[in-house]
Design a protein around this motif. Structure first.
Motif, PDB file in Angstrom:
ATOM      1  N   MET A   1       0.822  -1.208   0.000  1.00 16.50           N
ATOM      2  CA  MET A   1       0.000   0.000   0.000  1.00 16.50           C
ATOM      3  C   MET A   1       0.859   1.262   0.000  1.00 16.50           C
ATOM      4  N   GLY A   2       1.960   1.257   0.721  1.00 19.75           N
ATOM      5  CA  GLY A   2       2.875   2.391   0.713  1.00 19.75           C
ATOM      6  C   GLY A   2       2.507   3.467   1.708  1.00 19.75           C
ATOM      7  N   ARG A   3       3.457   4.347   1.956  1.00 16.87           N
ATOM      8  CA  ARG A   3       3.268   5.414   2.930  1.00 16.87           C
ATOM      9  C   ARG A   3       2.506   6.578   2.310  1.00 16.87           C
ATOM     10  N   ILE A   4       1.850   7.344   3.157  1.00 17.81           N
ATOM     11  CA  ILE A   4       1.136   8.531   2.708  1.00 17.81           C
ATOM     12  C   ILE A   4       2.137   9.581   2.216  1.00 17.81           C
ATOM     13  N   GLU A   5       1.897  10.117   1.028  1.00 16.29           N
ATOM     14  CA  GLU A   5       2.777  11.126   0.449  1.00 16.29           C
ATOM     15  C   GLU A   5       2.088  12.476   0.287  1.00 16.29           C
ATOM     16  N   GLN A   6       0.774  12.484   0.413  1.00 15.85           N
ATOM     17  CA  GLN A   6       0.049  13.728   0.240  1.00 15.85           C
ATOM     18  C   GLN A   6      -1.155  13.753   1.176  1.00 15.85           C
ATOM     19  N   VAL A   7      -1.386  14.883   1.822  1.00 14.12           N
ATOM     20  CA  VAL A   7      -2.543  15.062   2.696  1.00 14.12           C
ATOM     21  C   VAL A   7      -3.362  16.225   2.153  1.00 14.12           C
ATOM     22  N   ALA A   8      -4.649  15.994   2.046  1.00 16.92           N
ATOM     23  CA  ALA A   8      -5.567  17.020   1.554  1.00 16.92           C
ATOM     24  C   ALA A   8      -6.659  17.216   2.587  1.00 16.92           C
ATOM     25  N   ALA A   9      -6.798  18.441   3.089  1.00 13.53           N
ATOM     26  CA  ALA A   9      -7.804  18.748   4.106  1.00 13.53           C
ATOM     27  C   ALA A   9      -8.914  19.587   3.492  1.00 13.53           C
ATOM     28  N   VAL A  10     -10.150  19.243   3.828  1.00 14.87           N
ATOM     29  CA  VAL A  10     -11.316  19.954   3.301  1.00 14.87           C
ATOM     30  C   VAL A  10     -12.131  20.504   4.460  1.00 14.87           C
ATOM     31  N   ILE A  11     -12.541  21.766   4.332  1.00 16.66           N
ATOM     32  CA  ILE A  11     -13.336  22.405   5.370  1.00 16.66           C
ATOM     33  C   ILE A  11     -14.501  23.144   4.710  1.00 16.66           C
ATOM     34  N   GLN A  38       7.426  15.587   8.891  1.00 12.06           N
ATOM     35  CA  GLN A  38       7.584  14.800   7.662  1.00 12.06           C
ATOM     36  C   GLN A  38       7.559  15.762   6.470  1.00 12.06           C
ATOM     37  N   PRO A  39       8.642  16.464   6.222  1.00 13.20           N
ATOM     38  CA  PRO A  39       8.665  17.496   5.186  1.00 13.20           C
ATOM     39  C   PRO A  39       8.449  16.982   3.771  1.00 13.20           C
ATOM     40  N   GLU A  40       8.567  15.697   3.573  1.00 11.60           N
ATOM     41  CA  GLU A  40       8.374  15.137   2.238  1.00 11.60           C
ATOM     42  C   GLU A  40       6.902  15.045   1.851  1.00 11.60           C
ATOM     43  N   ILE A  41       5.992  15.229   2.802  1.00 14.81           N
ATOM     44  CA  ILE A  41       4.560  15.109   2.539  1.00 14.81           C
ATOM     45  C   ILE A  41       3.999  16.440   2.037  1.00 14.81           C
ATOM     46  N   ASP A  42       3.305  16.400   0.900  1.00 21.17           N
ATOM     47  CA  ASP A  42       2.598  17.569   0.396  1.00 21.17           C
ATOM     48  C   ASP A  42       1.318  17.772   1.204  1.00 21.17           C
ATOM     49  N   VAL A  43       0.946  19.011   1.460  1.00 19.47           N
ATOM     50  CA  VAL A  43      -0.302  19.313   2.163  1.00 19.47           C
ATOM     51  C   VAL A  43      -1.082  20.345   1.363  1.00 19.47           C
ATOM     52  N   PRO A 123      -6.470  19.844  16.836  1.00 14.58           N
ATOM     53  CA  PRO A 123      -5.221  19.950  17.605  1.00 14.58           C
ATOM     54  C   PRO A 123      -4.007  19.949  16.679  1.00 14.58           C
ATOM     55  N   ASP A 124      -2.859  20.358  17.200  1.00 16.27           N
ATOM     56  CA  ASP A 124      -1.646  20.425  16.385  1.00 16.27           C
ATOM     57  C   ASP A 124      -1.252  19.064  15.811  1.00 16.27           C
ATOM     58  N   ASN A 125      -1.557  17.981  16.531  1.00 19.72           N
ATOM     59  CA  ASN A 125      -1.155  16.653  16.058  1.00 19.72           C
ATOM     60  C   ASN A 125      -2.191  16.007  15.147  1.00 19.72           C
ATOM     61  N   TRP A 126      -3.195  16.758  14.740  1.00 17.60           N
ATOM     62  CA  TRP A 126      -4.347  16.193  14.027  1.00 17.60           C
ATOM     63  C   TRP A 126      -3.939  15.452  12.753  1.00 17.60           C
ATOM     64  N   LEU A 127      -3.185  16.096  11.904  1.00 18.18           N
ATOM     65  CA  LEU A 127      -2.773  15.469  10.650  1.00 18.18           C
ATOM     66  C   LEU A 127      -1.637  14.469  10.860  1.00 18.18           C
ATOM     67  N   LEU A 128      -0.703  14.806  11.721  1.00 17.55           N
ATOM     68  CA  LEU A 128       0.440  13.930  11.963  1.00 17.55           C
ATOM     69  C   LEU A 128      -0.011  12.569  12.491  1.00 17.55           C
ATOM     70  N   ARG A 129      -0.912  12.585  13.463  1.00 14.18           N
ATOM     71  CA  ARG A 129      -1.372  11.320  14.031  1.00 14.18           C
ATOM     72  C   ARG A 129      -2.182  10.520  13.021  1.00 14.18           C
ATOM     73  N   GLN A 130      -2.990  11.190  12.222  1.00 13.81           N
ATOM     74  CA  GLN A 130      -3.754  10.469  11.196  1.00 13.81           C
ATOM     75  C   GLN A 130      -2.824   9.783  10.203  1.00 13.81           C
ATOM     76  N   VAL A 131      -1.787  10.495   9.794  1.00 11.61           N
ATOM     77  CA  VAL A 131      -0.830   9.906   8.854  1.00 11.61           C
ATOM     78  C   VAL A 131      -0.110   8.722   9.487  1.00 11.61           C
ATOM     79  N   GLU A 132       0.253   8.839  10.755  1.00 16.28           N
ATOM     80  CA  GLU A 132       0.901   7.722  11.444  1.00 16.28           C
ATOM     81  C   GLU A 132      -0.017   6.494  11.460  1.00 16.28           C
TER      82      GLU A 132
END
Length: 252
Positions: A1-11, A38-43, A123-132
């Motif tokens: 499946m591979g690691r997450i490389e891009q995160v897209a947030a919708v509000i 994780q600076p390699e991840i696009d947001v 929270p500040d860890n919202w995206l980081l924890r989801q990616v983990e």
């Protein structure tokens, strides 16, 4: 499946001028925290301005001017389900994410879709924890929500906590705290185009299709405790109904 490389947030936003600046500031901080780790991840962040007649557009434009990760999408749906879906469709079409690398097409298994609301602070860890959690195999992450006690009736807040104990493996589904792998989102049919309960429908479809769901309290979101609902049968409407129930139901 591979690691997450891009995160897209919708509000999605419908007349949220009093809350939107706090929501976008919190979301930007969560994006910063992820990219610092994780600076390699696009947001990318898409703010869907749905039939706004107040100053929400001005607030969103100010944040977009200061943060290149933010894209504004004006629509006239008056439907949170359609707004979430439109924001995600924009991102998956490659028009939203990191403009410097927008030409790069990633497999949907490596794209994470994070959803929240315009009256909510992540929270500040919202995206980081989801990616983990995604990198450990989760196809969706269902987080908890806690009403903001500021300005909220104390008895109503107590009733909410009686009905919604917070913890790991909780049974709740909130659009304000809903992350999903893009491939799973597509496979489950995406958010339905309806004015409320779009989050529950998608979660049920993910379960029905056998995707791996993690329900966690590790990324708790604080949301408005207002009882003036923006969506019919939404969170505000639920709080209003909760306040009208007999006190007997909440005796311990």
């Amino acid at each position: 499946m591979g690691r997450i490389e891009q995160v897209a947030a919708v509000i999605p936003v419908h007349n949220e001028e009093p809350h939107l600046a706090r929501a976008l500031a919190a979301l930007s901080s969560a994006a910063d925290a992820l990219q610092q780790s994780q600076p390699e991840i696009d947001v990318a962040i898409v703010v869907v301005l749905d039939a706004c007649t107040d100053g929400s557009g001005t607030v969103a434009a100010r944040f977009a001017a200061a943060d290149g990760r933010i894209t504004l999408l004006p629509v006239v749906f008056r439907s949170v389900g359609r707004s979430r879906r439109a924001g995600i469709n924009l991102l998956l079409a490659g028009r939203g994410p990191d403009r410097a690398r927008a030409g790069r097409v990633l497999a949907t298994e490596r794209v994470w879709l994070a959803n929240t609301d315009a009256d909510s602070c992540v929270p500040d860890n919202w995206l980081l924890r989801q990616v983990e959690l995604a990198d450990r195999g989760a196809d969706a992450v269902l987080g908890t929500v806690e009403p903001d006690p500021a300005g909220m009736d104390g008895e109503l807040l107590r009733r909410w906590h009686v009905r919604h104990p917070l913890g790991e493996d909780h049974p709740h589904v909130y659009g304000a705290n809903f992350g999903v792998r893009a491939s799973a989102y597509i496979g489950a049919g995406g958010f339905p185009c309806q004015p409320s309960h779009e989050d529950r429908v998608l979660a049920a479809q993910l379960r029905r299709n056998g995707y791996r769901i993690t329900s966690t309290d590790a990324v708790r979101v604080v949301t408005s405790g207002r009882t003036e609902a923006r969506a019919p049968q939404g969170f505000g409407a639920y709080l209003l109904a909760l306040g009208m129930e007999s006190a007997v139901a909440f005796e311990r």
